[in-house]
Design a protein around this motif. Structure first.
Motif, PDB file in Angstrom:
ATOM      1  N   SER A   1       2.409  -3.944  -4.161  1.00  0.00           N
ATOM      2  CA  SER A   1       2.843  -4.253  -2.805  1.00  0.00           C
ATOM      3  C   SER A   1       1.687  -4.078  -1.838  1.00  0.00           C
ATOM      4  CB  SER A   1       3.998  -3.327  -2.387  1.00  0.00           C
ATOM      5  OG  SER A   1       5.048  -3.341  -3.320  1.00  0.00           O
ATOM      6  N   THR A   2       1.743  -4.833  -0.760  1.00  0.00           N
ATOM      7  CA  THR A   2       0.718  -4.701   0.277  1.00  0.00           C
ATOM      8  C   THR A   2       1.320  -5.025   1.630  1.00  0.00           C
ATOM      9  OG1 THR A   2      -1.501  -5.395   0.970  1.00  0.00           O
ATOM     10  CG2 THR A   2      -0.067  -7.092   0.063  1.00  0.00           C
ATOM     11  N   GLY A   3       0.782  -4.401   2.654  1.00  0.00           N
ATOM     12  CA  GLY A   3       1.189  -4.739   4.006  1.00  0.00           C
ATOM     13  C   GLY A   3       0.542  -6.034   4.449  1.00  0.00           C
ATOM     14  N   VAL A   4       1.306  -6.872   5.130  1.00  0.00           N
ATOM     15  CA  VAL A   4       0.783  -8.139   5.639  1.00  0.00           C
ATOM     16  C   VAL A   4       0.136  -7.929   6.999  1.00  0.00           C
ATOM     17  CG1 VAL A   4       1.398 -10.477   6.370  1.00  0.00           C
ATOM     18  CG2 VAL A   4       2.464  -9.482   4.326  1.00  0.00           C
ATOM     19  N   ASP A   5       0.826  -7.206   7.881  1.00  0.00           N
ATOM     20  CA  ASP A   5       0.308  -6.965   9.228  1.00  0.00           C
ATOM     21  C   ASP A   5       0.010  -5.491   9.476  1.00  0.00           C
ATOM     22  OD1 ASP A   5       2.920  -6.161   9.164  1.00  0.00           O
ATOM     23  OD2 ASP A   5       3.490  -7.093  11.063  1.00  0.00           O
ATOM     24  N   TYR A   6      -0.063  -4.715   8.415  1.00  0.00           N
ATOM     25  CA  TYR A   6      -0.486  -3.318   8.515  1.00  0.00           C
ATOM     26  C   TYR A   6      -1.155  -2.943   7.203  1.00  0.00           C
ATOM     27  CZ  TYR A   6       3.520  -1.880   5.601  1.00  0.00           C
ATOM     28  OH  TYR A   6       4.420  -1.716   4.577  1.00  0.00           O
ATOM     29  N   ASP A   7      -1.851  -1.821   7.208  1.00  0.00           N
ATOM     30  CA  ASP A   7      -2.691  -1.460   6.063  1.00  0.00           C
ATOM     31  C   ASP A   7      -1.957  -0.513   5.118  1.00  0.00           C
ATOM     32  OD1 ASP A   7      -4.862  -1.039   4.365  1.00  0.00           O
ATOM     33  OD2 ASP A   7      -5.626   0.615   5.600  1.00  0.00           O
ATOM     34  N   GLU A   8      -1.518  -1.051   3.997  1.00  0.00           N
ATOM     35  CA  GLU A   8      -0.987  -0.213   2.921  1.00  0.00           C
ATOM     36  C   GLU A   8      -1.065  -0.980   1.607  1.00  0.00           C
ATOM     37  OE1 GLU A   8       2.888   2.413   1.465  1.00  0.00           O
ATOM     38  OE2 GLU A   8       2.942   1.392   3.389  1.00  0.00           O
TER      39      GLU A   8
ATOM     40  N   GLY B   1       8.022   6.913 -14.734  1.00  0.00           N
ATOM     41  CA  GLY B   1       7.679   6.007 -13.636  1.00  0.00           C
ATOM     42  C   GLY B   1       7.015   6.748 -12.500  1.00  0.00           C
ATOM     43  N   GLY B   2       6.529   5.990 -11.547  1.00  0.00           N
ATOM     44  CA  GLY B   2       5.895   6.591 -10.395  1.00  0.00           C
ATOM     45  C   GLY B   2       5.214   5.572  -9.516  1.00  0.00           C
ATOM     46  N   PHE B   3       4.417   6.050  -8.576  1.00  0.00           N
ATOM     47  CA  PHE B   3       3.705   5.150  -7.658  1.00  0.00           C
ATOM     48  C   PHE B   3       2.437   5.830  -7.171  1.00  0.00           C
ATOM     49  CE2 PHE B   3       5.829   7.817  -4.571  1.00  0.00           C
ATOM     50  CZ  PHE B   3       4.942   7.861  -3.497  1.00  0.00           C
ATOM     51  N   TYR B   4       1.540   5.004  -6.647  1.00  0.00           N
ATOM     52  CA  TYR B   4       0.360   5.487  -5.934  1.00  0.00           C
ATOM     53  C   TYR B   4       0.103   4.513  -4.800  1.00  0.00           C
ATOM     54  CZ  TYR B   4      -4.192   7.418  -4.822  1.00  0.00           C
ATOM     55  OH  TYR B   4      -5.244   8.018  -4.160  1.00  0.00           O
ATOM     56  N   ARG B   5      -0.241   5.036  -3.627  1.00  0.00           N
ATOM     57  CA  ARG B   5      -0.499   4.161  -2.487  1.00  0.00           C
ATOM     58  C   ARG B   5      -1.579   4.733  -1.585  1.00  0.00           C
ATOM     59  NH1 ARG B   5       3.937   5.843   1.129  1.00  0.00           N
ATOM     60  NH2 ARG B   5       3.779   8.117   1.243  1.00  0.00           N
ATOM     61  N   THR B   6      -2.236   3.834  -0.848  1.00  0.00           N
ATOM     62  CA  THR B   6      -3.239   4.214   0.136  1.00  0.00           C
ATOM     63  C   THR B   6      -3.108   3.308   1.341  1.00  0.00           C
ATOM     64  OG1 THR B   6      -4.938   2.708  -0.725  1.00  0.00           O
ATOM     65  CG2 THR B   6      -4.862   4.928  -1.671  1.00  0.00           C
ATOM     66  N   GLY B   7      -3.675   3.723   2.470  1.00  0.00           N
ATOM     67  CA  GLY B   7      -3.692   2.858   3.641  1.00  0.00           C
ATOM     68  C   GLY B   7      -3.490   3.624   4.932  1.00  0.00           C
ATOM     69  N   GLU B   8      -3.759   2.942   6.040  1.00  0.00           N
ATOM     70  CA  GLU B   8      -3.578   3.538   7.353  1.00  0.00           C
ATOM     71  C   GLU B   8      -2.111   3.717   7.682  1.00  0.00           C
ATOM     72  OE1 GLU B   8      -5.364   2.853  11.859  1.00  0.00           O
ATOM     73  OE2 GLU B   8      -4.870   1.107  10.632  1.00  0.00           O
ATOM     74  N   GLY B   9      -1.266   2.802   7.216  1.00  0.00           N
ATOM     75  CA  GLY B   9       0.158   2.891   7.489  1.00  0.00           C
ATOM     76  C   GLY B   9       0.578   2.043   8.673  1.00  0.00           C
ATOM     77  N   PRO B  10       1.850   2.155   9.082  1.00  0.00           N
ATOM     78  CA  PRO B  10       2.389   1.284  10.126  1.00  0.00           C
ATOM     79  C   PRO B  10       1.919   1.612  11.537  1.00  0.00           C
ATOM     80  CG  PRO B  10       4.062   2.822   9.386  1.00  0.00           C
ATOM     81  CD  PRO B  10       2.895   2.995   8.474  1.00  0.00           C
TER      82      PRO B  10
END
Length: 810
Positions: free
Chosen positions: A167-174, A194-203
């Protein structure tokens, strides 16, 4: 082979779209034994994983707000949000009368501790479904949860296969990667991981990578002819920002206010986080110099292991659930406590002729020659750099129960007896300092120095003083609760009752100068090691480690619930229930006059627990492709609590309240499917009042703060072979900012849209828009009335964020 468990049933159901016409819906949370909802005198809801993924939720709070009766204040971001249910009071933050569970055991024993339970939870592809019970037997099948229980149920490998999703943000960074897989190891063993990992500035704008981390969960189930044993594990290590109240401009009237963004600070996307307001020094819980980083945000670290088993023995079903969680981390946030004209704040702390200059950032050392034009708004903020160090919030819980069904006359009697035991640690430190910042929300804010007319710095690197709050908690809570229930089902009638007796005790020590008794909390300290004690360094908070105050109190309370359910016809049932539940005292009573700093006992034994009396009656209909549930409810609550109150200028202070509240209302939940079209919806009308408050009689008869008369959710969608398209509507009418019932929080409706496209088998492309129309919604305003300055501090929901994802199933 053992019968499929309720968790496995939920997983299997979660693999397909929700069907309002399910012939039998088994519910297992907060009850003695999983049973069909039409045969149960309780109010329940469930959200399947396949439906949750469409909501475009950016936090658990945004998932939970889709449960009827739940008011979820989602403005804080990933965690530390506030929740109320069916008009029960929200005097402080957290979820005092709700318990959040994972697989049937609490994440934290108390829902409104220093850190709310949602901070320690994440939803991902491990989730099979969310179950929620409101009122009813939640009082007797879980401790400290008289309002209800929300339970996240994990997949257990009952359904073979898995998925990987990017997944990725279209108009925000994630950027986020999720995965899960489950299935058979052999004929008697299955697993799920199962699980997840994410990075980014956020909304919101922070100027750096504010979101960073993830989660891993695993379970292995061994099946036997008469039952199963399951081993579970979880590892969560995640960073997320805390979105605190920010300044905004307010016009209009108390009953019809208009809140607007300030120049260079958008209330729907701005924060005080910045790479230039990040690193600072403080004294730690042992009064040693320590370096802290505000960019850590909310940083929970959870490592848990659990064991669950269920066996049929001599006609009895024995269920054992155990979990130990090692919980640590930090909460870092930047909380403005006073906003004012830059020149006025300079004069307030530096005297006449005081000047300003940047202390951090690319302009560090540069004079601010035009304070009135600073950032286009001319403002400065005096703000708390809040560091809540979580040394240990370790939680151990064990729930053992035995259930048996007996043939009695023409009916069936179900008996249950159980014993619950938990230990909850609270080893935390409050390490706050007071700083001065400019006011801009684009991730580039900086700290500001104040210099008096004689050229002497009144601040040090933007820090005004190092002493606003210095506390240390080292307390253990111990809860024991035997419980039992009887349910007799004969023909169309089911009559049941349950009882629980909670014994709780708190033991440990508190450290802080607020406790009095000669405990000294201020000293001089060379914080930057330059050999000179500056003015700011003469105000350094220390924890009086040699003068602890004991904590040594106990409480006990009785909970009971009784109900009757009448199956009028195959698709229709009516029920009624009366319950009395309790909630034990936790850390909200510490550092107050409720607990004696001399012997650690409760000054008034009644402060050891809060009590709720509840009644509900309702109708449930389920036939073909339609479900309808309509419930009337009433509750009366007695509460002793701490409440943060703001004066008209927004200055915050803590007050003790001792109140009685009432709430009555009507709750609706339903679903319909016609071919490819389906609609699920819920709505709750509540009339809540403050019945008594001997400490502040002026609020008696008023509506409790943040309590709206009407909240609702609706999700219409069209599902075809190749695509699904729909929207999720969540709304609330207006409420009051404070119990004085002057200034209002306006009502709002959020629209979340979703599109899923399946170009080939096992491939799905998704597009989600959260708050599609950037609706302006407020979950908190600190002021009780519009101030003359027109400046208020509040928390707004995020503006529009659009994300896209690609899922490959296998």
């Amino acid at each position: 082979m053992a019968e499929m468990s309720p968790e496995a049933m939920g997983e299997a159901m979660g693999e397909a779209s929700a069907d309002a016409a399910s012939s039998k819906e088994v519910f297992s949370t907060g009850v003695a034994k999983g049973r069909d909802r039409l045969d149960s005198a309780i109010s329940t809801s469930s959200l399947k994983e396949s439906e949750i993924e469409k909501l475009g939720a950016r936090s658990l709070a945004e998932v939970f707000r889709n449960i009827p009766g739940i008011r979820a204040e989602s403005g804080n971001g990933e965690g530390n949000n506030s929740y109320s249910i069916r008009g029960l009071p929200l005097a402080s933050s957290g979820a005092k009368y709700l318990q959040f569970q994972e697989d049937g055991l609490p994440v934290l024993e108390f829902g409104d501790m220093t850190v709310s339970a949602d901070t320690l939870m994440r939803y991902d592809l491990n989730l099979a479904q969310v179950e929620a019970i409101r009122g009813g037997s939640a009082s007797t099948f879980a401790s400290n949860s008289p309002g209800g229980v929300i339970n996240l149920i994990s997949k257990t490998g009952e359904v073979e296969g898995g998925a990987i999703q990017a997944s990725t943000g279209v108009d925000y960074d994630e950027k986020r990667l999720d995965f899960d897989y489950g299935g058979r190891i052999n004929s008697t063993m299955r697993f799920h991981v199962g699980g997840f990992y994410r990075t980014g500035e956020g909304p919101r704008e922070t100027g750096y990578e504010a979101y960073k981390g993830g989660q891993l969960k695993l379970n292995i189930t061994k099946e036997f002819d008469t039952g199963y044993i399951r081993l579970t594990g979880k590892w969560l290590d995640d960073h997320a920002p805390a979105y605190v109240p920010v300044p905004m401009h307010a016009t209009g009237t108390n009953s019809n206010p208009k809140y607007e963004s300030l120049p260079n600070f958008d209330i729907s996307s701005g924060t005080f986080y910045s790479p230039y307001v990040a690193n600072f020094v403080t004294l730690d819980g042992n009064n040693n110099l320590a370096q802290k980083n505000l960019r850590d945000g909310m940083h929970p670290i959870v490592k848990s292991i659990g064991l669950e088993s269920q066996f049929d023995v001599a006609g009895w079903t024995i269920t054992e659930k155990f979990r130990y969680a090692d919980i640590s981390g930090e909460i870092m946030q930047f909380q403005p406590v006073q906003i004012g004209a830059a020149s006025s704040l300079a004069a307030a702390f530096g005297g006449a002729g005081a000047t300003l200059s940047y202390a951090t950032g690319p302009n560090a050392g540069q004079a601010i020659t035009n304070p009135a034009g600073l950032n286009g708004n001319g403002l400065l903020a005096m703000a708390l750099l809040q560091n809540t160090k979580l040394n240990a919030l370790d939680n151990m819980t064990n729930d053992l129960r035995a259930t048996r069904q007996w043939d009695l006359g023409a009916g069936t009697l179900t008996t249950t007896a159980g014993y619950y035991k938990s230990k909850q640690s609270l080893n935390t430190e409050w390490l706050y300092i007071l700083a001065v910042s400019d006011v801009r929300g684009d991730g580039t804010s900086a700290l500001v120095d104040i210099t008096n007319a004689g050229g002497v710095l009144q601040t040090q690197d933007g820090v005004l003083n190092y002493a606003p709050a210095r506390r240390k908690y080292d307390v253990d809570f111990d809860v024991s609760a035997p419980y039992a229930s009887l349910n007799y089902h004969i023909g169309k009638i089911a009559v049941g009752g349950s009882i629980r007796y909670d014994f709780g005790k708190a033991q440990g020590a508190l450290y802080g100068s607020e406790l009095g008794g000669g405990r000294v909390g201020i000293t001089s300290y060379d914080m930057n090691n330059d050999g000179v004690i500056s003015i700011a360094e003469t105000q350094v908070g220390v924890i009086p480690l040699s003068r602890p105050a004991p904590v040594n109190f106990e409480y006990e309370y009785l909970s009971y619930s009784a109900g009757v359910n009448y199956r009028i016809a195959e698709p229709l049932a009516a029920f009624a229930r009366y319950s009395r539940g309790g909630r034990g005292a936790a850390d909200r009573v510490l550092f107050t006059q409720i607990v004696s700093p001399t012997d650690g006992k409760l000054v008034d034994s009644r402060a050891g627990r809060d009590t709720i009396k509840q009644a509900e009656f309702g109708l449930k209909f389920r036939k073909s492709e339609v479900t309808l549930n309509l419930t009337g409810f009433w509750a009366e609550t007695s509460e002793i609590n701490q409440q943060t109150v703001a004066d008209p200028n927004g200055v915050l202070s803590l007050h003790i309240i001792a109140r009685t509240y009432s709430a009555k209302g009507l709750e609706f939940e339903g679903g319909i499917r016609r071919g490819p079209f389906s609609l699920t919806a819920g709505a709750t009308y509540t009339d809540a009042k403050i019945l008594a408050d001997p400490l502040n009689t002026a609020v008696v008869g008023n509506t409790p703060r943040h309590q709206a008369n009407f909240i609702f959710q609706a999700t219409p969608q069209v599902e075809l072979d190749m695509f699904t398209v729909g929207a999720n509507f969540v709304g609330t009418t207006s409420s009051y900012t404070q119990d004085t019932n002057q200034l209002k929080l306006p009502g709002y409706t959020v629209v979340n849209a979703f599109l899923q496209f399946r170009p080939a088998e096992r491939i799905e492309l998704s597009l989600n828009a959260n708050n599609l129309f950037s609706a302006q919604g407020f979950t908190e305003i600190s002021q009780p009335a519009l101030p003359a300055s027109g400046m208020v501090s509040g928390r707004a929901i995020n503006g529009r964020t659009i994300s896209t994802s690609l899922r490959l199933s296998f």
